[in-house]
Motif scaffolding. Structure first.
Motif, PDB file in Angstrom:
ATOM      1  N   SER A 220      -4.787  -1.688  66.022  1.00  0.00           N
ATOM      2  CA  SER A 220      -4.795  -0.672  67.333  1.00  0.00           C
ATOM      3  C   SER A 220      -3.877   0.055  67.368  1.00  0.00           C
ATOM      4  O   SER A 220      -2.682   0.116  66.596  1.00  0.00           O
TER       5      SER A 220
ATOM      6  N   GLU B 243     -10.859   3.075  71.201  1.00  0.00           N
ATOM      7  CA  GLU B 243      -9.629   3.567  71.085  1.00  0.00           C
ATOM      8  C   GLU B 243      -9.074   4.347  72.435  1.00  0.00           C
ATOM      9  O   GLU B 243      -8.032   4.328  73.119  1.00  0.00           O
TER      10      GLU B 243
ATOM     11  N   LEU C  16      -8.113   1.613  74.824  1.00  0.00           N
ATOM     12  CA  LEU C  16      -7.014   1.018  74.568  1.00  0.00           C
ATOM     13  C   LEU C  16      -5.770   1.842  74.904  1.00  0.00           C
ATOM     14  O   LEU C  16      -4.499   1.683  75.085  1.00  0.00           O
TER      15      LEU C  16
END
Length: 465
Positions: A252, A389, A392
């Protein structure tokens, strides 16, 4: 050149050249113990190795390679069905395991591996196209398939990575990865034995063990790096390292940035499969960006195609299935011509099944699996990784997985599974819609305590939905 070139030509005399779970052996002693194994199994076609995180596993694997016998690593925690399938499907003639280890291998002969045994024998190096390993896939679509990896393919992969990472005999590699996958075994054990560097396998990959090992080169999966990032003292101890490498699953951007802030490193990400070994990697001598896996290794070629096989432009935005070809590819699936035919294309190209983008400068970004991560919704092609993404980036979100769920109107609807602290579904949907095109927003967000992951930290999306 011999596959285990450093061990074959100049074994490391350092008393802890190879350390596994606190026990150490010199390269010269490893050679002699492995040669004793080779003496016992020379002439056999294939042998299995119960691949515990131990020096005996290293000795057994090296013994098989010295004898020119194909090695089949078996996960030590494999259930009875998986273990029986691997042993039966691979048709091994014997099983290597530590002296006194549990012999749950049916009627197969067991060859004990002991560090006390030594031999000065030298066996001839087999041809480069001889299969060195048969590694079994994870079995996400049926029973695991055996992948035939030649000595040539392994050598090409390791040499390419040594060039990209400036990996030298001066390095100390540290990791705590399983010894029955490409990452932990091929890169993490055969790599040091080819390059000539030292290895410290710390057993279980706890942050404090990585911090205390003093390595210059460290391997981990995203779960490992996430845990280290959550332990600032351990992360800061890695400042003295030369390179941190992540693989086996996407890292990540939050962990990438966290490690940069704490440890001062921009993590090297790389891409590969059991069937192709590592084909693409970020490099030591080029800028490293979160979410990207770099450039093809020497002599490896890549291209993108759409679902009809037409070329997709390398513009950094267009999504396509990644095809690869080059010297690191496997020689097929064991006794599975049907599976081979499904992934082989004319001209030596291999279908990875992964969706990617390629920037004009050749930098690759892996979006996800074509089967689960390319979502076709309302006439749009949406990459699950892009939505993940975006999720996150929300300060409350710790983990996110996005899939396409069948929908009568849209074809598929974007659906997210999220581990978050105090965030509600409408808030997360709106958050994504403000960052991406509105059609990419999740239609539903399910809040979970944890995402299902396998031993390498990959999210098992087949268990979602």
């Amino acid at each position: 050149m011999a596959l285990l070139s450093a061990l074959s030509h100049a074994p490391n005399e350092h008393p802890d050249a190879i350390r596994v779970a606190g026990r150490a052996i010199s390269g010269a002693d490893l050679w002699e113990s492995a040669s004793a194994v080779a003496d016992r199994i020379h002439g056999l076609d294939r042998v299995a190795v119960v691949a515990t995180a131990s020096l005996e596993t290293v000795v057994g694997v090296v013994g098989g390679l010295l004898a020119g016998v194909t090695v089949v690593p078996v996960p030590p925690d494999a259930g009875p069905m998986e273990r029986a399938h691997i042993l039966r499907d691979s048709a091994v003639a014997a099983v290597l395991q530590p002296e006194g280890g549990p012999a749950e291998v049916g009627d197969l002969p067991v060859v004990p591996v002991s560090l006390r045994d030594r031999s000065a024998s030298r066996h001839p190096e087999p041809p480069n196209d001889h299969p060195a390993l048969i590694l079994y896939t994870s079995g996400t679509t049926g029973l695991p398939k055996g992948v035939l990896l030649s000595r040539r393919a392994i050598a090409a992969c390791l040499d390419g990575l040594a060039e990209a990472w400036h990996w030298t005999p001066d390095d100390l590699l540290v990791h705590g990865l399983p010894l029955f996958h490409v990452h932990g075994l091929v890169l993490g054990v055969l790599g040091p034995l080819r390059v000539g560097s030292r290895l410290d396998h710390v057993g279980r990959p706890h942050p404090e063990r990585y911090a205390a090992a003093g390595g210059s080169l460290l391997f981990g999966v995203p779960t490992v790096w996430s845990r280290i990032c959550a332990e600032p003292t351990a992360a800061r101890a890695l400042r003295r390292a030369r390179l941190l490498v992540s693989g086996s699953a996407p890292l990540s951007p939050a962990v990438f940035d966290g490690l940069h802030g704490l440890a001062g490193h921009r993590v090297v990400e790389r891409y590969g499969m059991t069937e192709t070994l590592i084909t693409v990697s970020a490099r030591v001598d080029r800028p490293r960006l979160p979410g990207t896996v770099g450039w093809p290794l020497p002599e490896v070629e890549t291209r993108l195609v759409d679902e009809h096989g037409a070329a997709v432009p390398a513009d950094g935005m267009s999504l396509g299935e990644l095809l690869v070809r080059g010297p690191t590819l496997c020689d097929g699936y064991l006794d599975r011509p049907d599976a081979d035919a499904a992934v082989r294309l004319p001209g030596g190209w291999f279908r990875t099944g992964d969706i990617a983008t390629v920037a004009p400068d050749g930098r690759h970004r892996i979006v996800g699996r074509a089967s689960t991560d390319l979502i076709k919704s309302g006439g749009y092609r949406i990459g699950a990784g892009e939505v993940e993404e975006a999720l996150l980036a929300h300060p409350a979100v710790r983990e996110a997985a996005v899939i396409g769920v069948p929908d009568d109107e849209l074809g598929q609807r974007v659906t997210a599974y999220v581990v978050a602290d105090g965030a509600a579904e409408p808030e997360l949907i709106d958050f994504v819609a403000r960052q991406l095109a509105v059609h990419k927003r999740p239609r539903r967000v399910h809040l979970l305590d944890a995402l299902p992951r396998n031993a390498l930290g990959k999210v098992q999306k087949s268990l979602l939905g």
